[in-house]
Design a protein around this motif. Structure first.
Motif, PDB file in Angstrom:
ATOM      1  N   ARG A   1       0.845  -1.140  -0.090  1.00 43.53           N
ATOM      2  CA  ARG A   1      -0.022   0.065   0.086  1.00 43.53           C
ATOM      3  C   ARG A   1       0.748   1.268   0.129  1.00 43.53           C
ATOM      4  O   ARG A   1       0.577   2.070  -0.694  1.00 43.53           O
ATOM      5  N   ALA A   2       1.919   1.345   0.852  1.00 41.55           N
ATOM      6  CA  ALA A   2       2.756   2.387   1.018  1.00 41.55           C
ATOM      7  C   ALA A   2       3.492   2.924  -0.327  1.00 41.55           C
ATOM      8  O   ALA A   2       3.681   3.824  -0.771  1.00 41.55           O
ATOM      9  N   LEU A   3       3.712   1.484  -1.032  1.00 40.00           N
ATOM     10  CA  LEU A   3       4.727   1.756  -2.245  1.00 40.00           C
ATOM     11  C   LEU A   3       3.672   2.366  -3.478  1.00 40.00           C
ATOM     12  O   LEU A   3       4.172   3.042  -4.189  1.00 40.00           O
ATOM     13  N   LEU A   4       2.319   1.736  -3.519  1.00 40.33           N
ATOM     14  CA  LEU A   4       1.558   2.346  -4.419  1.00 40.33           C
ATOM     15  C   LEU A   4       1.139   3.594  -4.075  1.00 40.33           C
ATOM     16  O   LEU A   4       1.128   4.486  -5.066  1.00 40.33           O
ATOM     17  N   GLN A   5       0.887   3.985  -3.015  1.00 36.75           N
ATOM     18  CA  GLN A   5       0.518   5.575  -2.701  1.00 36.75           C
ATOM     19  C   GLN A   5       1.716   6.513  -3.190  1.00 36.75           C
ATOM     20  O   GLN A   5       1.492   7.446  -3.752  1.00 36.75           O
ATOM     21  N   HIS A   6       3.082   6.136  -2.836  1.00 42.83           N
ATOM     22  CA  HIS A   6       4.046   6.877  -3.340  1.00 42.83           C
ATOM     23  C   HIS A   6       4.233   6.789  -4.681  1.00 42.83           C
ATOM     24  O   HIS A   6       4.516   7.688  -5.182  1.00 42.83           O
ATOM     25  N   LEU A   7       3.837   5.750  -5.419  1.00 49.09           N
ATOM     26  CA  LEU A   7       4.062   5.611  -6.933  1.00 49.09           C
ATOM     27  C   LEU A   7       3.083   6.326  -7.321  1.00 49.09           C
ATOM     28  O   LEU A   7       3.319   7.244  -8.344  1.00 49.09           O
ATOM     29  N   ILE A   8       1.662   6.469  -7.003  1.00 41.72           N
ATOM     30  CA  ILE A   8       0.628   7.458  -7.655  1.00 41.72           C
ATOM     31  C   ILE A   8       1.160   8.768  -7.341  1.00 41.72           C
ATOM     32  O   ILE A   8       0.646   9.395  -8.392  1.00 41.72           O
ATOM     33  N   ALA A   9       1.720   9.018  -6.430  1.00 43.26           N
ATOM     34  CA  ALA A   9       2.192  10.478  -5.929  1.00 43.26           C
ATOM     35  C   ALA A   9       3.170  10.974  -7.252  1.00 43.26           C
ATOM     36  O   ALA A   9       3.286  11.981  -7.777  1.00 43.26           O
ATOM     37  N   HIS A  10       4.201   9.911  -7.168  1.00 36.81           N
ATOM     38  CA  HIS A  10       5.306  10.010  -8.303  1.00 36.81           C
ATOM     39  C   HIS A  10       4.667  10.452  -9.516  1.00 36.81           C
ATOM     40  O   HIS A  10       5.264  11.288 -10.341  1.00 36.81           O
ATOM     41  N   LEU A  11       3.842   9.524  -9.911  1.00 34.16           N
ATOM     42  CA  LEU A  11       3.335   9.500 -11.475  1.00 34.16           C
ATOM     43  C   LEU A  11       2.554  10.831 -11.577  1.00 34.16           C
ATOM     44  O   LEU A  11       2.591  11.460 -12.427  1.00 34.16           O
ATOM     45  N   GLY A  12       1.919  11.408 -10.440  1.00 33.72           N
ATOM     46  CA  GLY A  12       1.058  12.655 -10.816  1.00 33.72           C
ATOM     47  C   GLY A  12       1.977  13.776 -11.012  1.00 33.72           C
ATOM     48  O   GLY A  12       1.698  14.612 -11.685  1.00 33.72           O
ATOM     49  N   GLN A  13       3.173  13.962 -10.105  1.00 31.29           N
ATOM     50  CA  GLN A  13       4.125  14.759 -10.232  1.00 31.29           C
ATOM     51  C   GLN A  13       4.620  14.867 -11.848  1.00 31.29           C
ATOM     52  O   GLN A  13       5.290  15.693 -12.270  1.00 31.29           O
TER      53      GLN A  13
ATOM     54  N   ALA B   1      -4.812  -9.079  -3.172  1.00 31.66           N
ATOM     55  CA  ALA B   1      -4.418  -7.881  -4.086  1.00 31.66           C
ATOM     56  C   ALA B   1      -5.499  -7.010  -4.586  1.00 31.66           C
ATOM     57  O   ALA B   1      -5.269  -5.966  -4.820  1.00 31.66           O
ATOM     58  N   ILE B   2      -6.465  -7.720  -5.078  1.00 34.54           N
ATOM     59  CA  ILE B   2      -7.494  -6.969  -5.519  1.00 34.54           C
ATOM     60  C   ILE B   2      -8.191  -6.055  -4.625  1.00 34.54           C
ATOM     61  O   ILE B   2      -8.792  -4.775  -4.989  1.00 34.54           O
ATOM     62  N   ALA B   3      -8.237  -6.539  -3.571  1.00 33.62           N
ATOM     63  CA  ALA B   3      -8.983  -5.532  -2.337  1.00 33.62           C
ATOM     64  C   ALA B   3      -8.012  -4.392  -2.040  1.00 33.62           C
ATOM     65  O   ALA B   3      -8.513  -3.285  -1.866  1.00 33.62           O
ATOM     66  N   LEU B   4      -6.708  -4.556  -2.157  1.00 38.93           N
ATOM     67  CA  LEU B   4      -5.764  -3.609  -2.006  1.00 38.93           C
ATOM     68  C   LEU B   4      -6.139  -2.551  -3.183  1.00 38.93           C
ATOM     69  O   LEU B   4      -6.141  -1.378  -3.091  1.00 38.93           O
ATOM     70  N   TYR B   5      -5.794  -3.015  -4.321  1.00 33.72           N
ATOM     71  CA  TYR B   5      -6.012  -1.973  -5.544  1.00 33.72           C
ATOM     72  C   TYR B   5      -7.466  -1.360  -5.564  1.00 33.72           C
ATOM     73  O   TYR B   5      -7.221  -0.048  -5.689  1.00 33.72           O
TER      74      TYR B   5
ATOM     75  N   ALA C   1      -2.711 -25.032 -14.254  1.00 35.84           N
ATOM     76  CA  ALA C   1      -3.902 -24.510 -14.505  1.00 35.84           C
ATOM     77  C   ALA C   1      -3.756 -23.108 -15.105  1.00 35.84           C
ATOM     78  O   ALA C   1      -2.816 -22.452 -14.616  1.00 35.84           O
ATOM     79  N   LEU C   2      -4.671 -22.563 -15.753  1.00 35.62           N
ATOM     80  CA  LEU C   2      -4.758 -21.047 -16.302  1.00 35.62           C
ATOM     81  C   LEU C   2      -5.769 -20.507 -15.290  1.00 35.62           C
ATOM     82  O   LEU C   2      -7.041 -20.885 -15.032  1.00 35.62           O
ATOM     83  N   VAL C   3      -5.375 -19.115 -15.131  1.00 36.98           N
ATOM     84  CA  VAL C   3      -6.501 -18.287 -14.507  1.00 36.98           C
ATOM     85  C   VAL C   3      -6.599 -17.043 -15.177  1.00 36.98           C
ATOM     86  O   VAL C   3      -5.695 -16.398 -15.464  1.00 36.98           O
ATOM     87  N   ASP C   4      -7.917 -16.605 -15.235  1.00 40.19           N
ATOM     88  CA  ASP C   4      -7.963 -15.189 -15.694  1.00 40.19           C
ATOM     89  C   ASP C   4      -7.264 -14.058 -15.061  1.00 40.19           C
ATOM     90  O   ASP C   4      -7.174 -14.100 -13.743  1.00 40.19           O
ATOM     91  N   ALA C   5      -7.095 -12.768 -15.628  1.00 42.49           N
ATOM     92  CA  ALA C   5      -6.483 -11.608 -15.125  1.00 42.49           C
ATOM     93  C   ALA C   5      -7.532 -10.499 -15.267  1.00 42.49           C
ATOM     94  O   ALA C   5      -8.149 -10.589 -16.270  1.00 42.49           O
ATOM     95  N   LEU C   6      -7.722  -9.783 -14.348  1.00 44.20           N
ATOM     96  CA  LEU C   6      -8.704  -8.569 -14.436  1.00 44.20           C
ATOM     97  C   LEU C   6      -7.620  -7.357 -14.729  1.00 44.20           C
ATOM     98  O   LEU C   6      -6.377  -7.391 -14.337  1.00 44.20           O
ATOM     99  N   ILE C   7      -8.118  -6.771 -15.616  1.00 41.23           N
ATOM    100  CA  ILE C   7      -7.233  -5.412 -15.770  1.00 41.23           C
ATOM    101  C   ILE C   7      -7.874  -4.327 -15.103  1.00 41.23           C
ATOM    102  O   ILE C   7      -9.091  -3.958 -15.446  1.00 41.23           O
ATOM    103  N   LEU C   8      -6.876  -3.682 -14.335  1.00 41.99           N
ATOM    104  CA  LEU C   8      -7.454  -2.485 -13.583  1.00 41.99           C
ATOM    105  C   LEU C   8      -6.837  -1.245 -13.904  1.00 41.99           C
ATOM    106  O   LEU C   8      -5.809  -1.317 -14.402  1.00 41.99           O
ATOM    107  N   SER C   9      -7.627  -0.241 -13.702  1.00 45.82           N
ATOM    108  CA  SER C   9      -6.973   1.034 -14.137  1.00 45.82           C
ATOM    109  C   SER C   9      -7.402   2.193 -12.889  1.00 45.82           C
ATOM    110  O   SER C   9      -8.387   2.052 -12.298  1.00 45.82           O
ATOM    111  N   LEU C  10      -6.373   3.107 -12.791  1.00 45.78           N
ATOM    112  CA  LEU C  10      -6.819   4.283 -11.927  1.00 45.78           C
ATOM    113  C   LEU C  10      -6.422   5.486 -12.825  1.00 45.78           C
ATOM    114  O   LEU C  10      -5.210   5.710 -13.344  1.00 45.78           O
ATOM    115  N   ALA C  11      -7.333   6.435 -12.604  1.00 44.76           N
ATOM    116  CA  ALA C  11      -7.050   7.763 -13.081  1.00 44.76           C
ATOM    117  C   ALA C  11      -5.717   8.593 -11.921  1.00 44.76           C
ATOM    118  O   ALA C  11      -6.273   8.468 -10.847  1.00 44.76           O
ATOM    119  N   VAL C  12      -4.834   8.847 -12.502  1.00 41.53           N
ATOM    120  CA  VAL C  12      -4.024   9.332 -11.370  1.00 41.53           C
ATOM    121  C   VAL C  12      -4.118  11.147 -11.417  1.00 41.53           C
ATOM    122  O   VAL C  12      -4.134  11.590 -12.515  1.00 41.53           O
TER     123      VAL C  12
END
Length: 147
Positions: A82-94, A111-115, A136-147
């Motif tokens: 969570r801390a890494l992602l918050q840092h990353l989101i701030a970095h991308l905004g800059q 992970a899905i709940a975190l995102y 086994a093969l597993v589906d992937a969800l594609i997630l997006s966030l507006a920064v």
């Protein structure tokens, strides 16, 4: 004390943590090549100067994609991701990056709940995208966030 720093040089902990986190880990040369390119950026969470978690992204124009994010199993449930992602989101905004994408396996509810807790929303699905050790093969969800 925990510190988030940009990773600029290869650290063998990247390979160790990734291998412990995913069914098929990346090798030394994978990480070395990413870290050499200006198209990719990595941030790490350090505890007593030892890498505990990391995130690796690619950036193209005004969009970023998380290629991988991993936390040492011994350091999980401490808020590092969570801390890494918050840092990353701030970095991308800059950097005036407007959107952040990632793919996550449907069988990874933590992970899905975190995102989703950080505001990511599902924008697509890749059927049978991830392979598991047992075949086994597993589906992937594609997630997006507006920064």
């Amino acid at each position: 004390m925990n510190n988030i720093l940009q990773i600029e040089e290869f650290d063998s902990r990247l390979v160790q943590i990734h291998a412990q986190t995913f069914d098929f880990g990346w090798n030394d040369s994978d990480f070395s090549e990413y870290l050499k390119s200006e198209k990719y950026t990595a941030f790490g969470m350090y505890e007593a100067e030892r890498l505990q978690a990391f995130v690796l992204i690619s950036v193209v124009v005004d969009e970023a994609e998380i290629l991988t994010i991993a936390t040492d199993p011994a350091a999980q449930r401490r808020g590092h991701a969570r801390a890494l992602l918050q840092h990353l989101i701030a970095h991308l905004g800059q950097r005036h990056i407007h959107s952040l994408f990632l793919e996550v396996a449907v069988d990874n509810p933590a992970a899905i709940a975190l995102y989703e807790g950080l505001g990511f929303r599902q924008v697509g699905r890749r059927p049978l995208y991830y392979s598991r050790r047992g075949g086994a093969l597993v589906d992937a969800l594609i997630l997006s966030l507006a920064v």
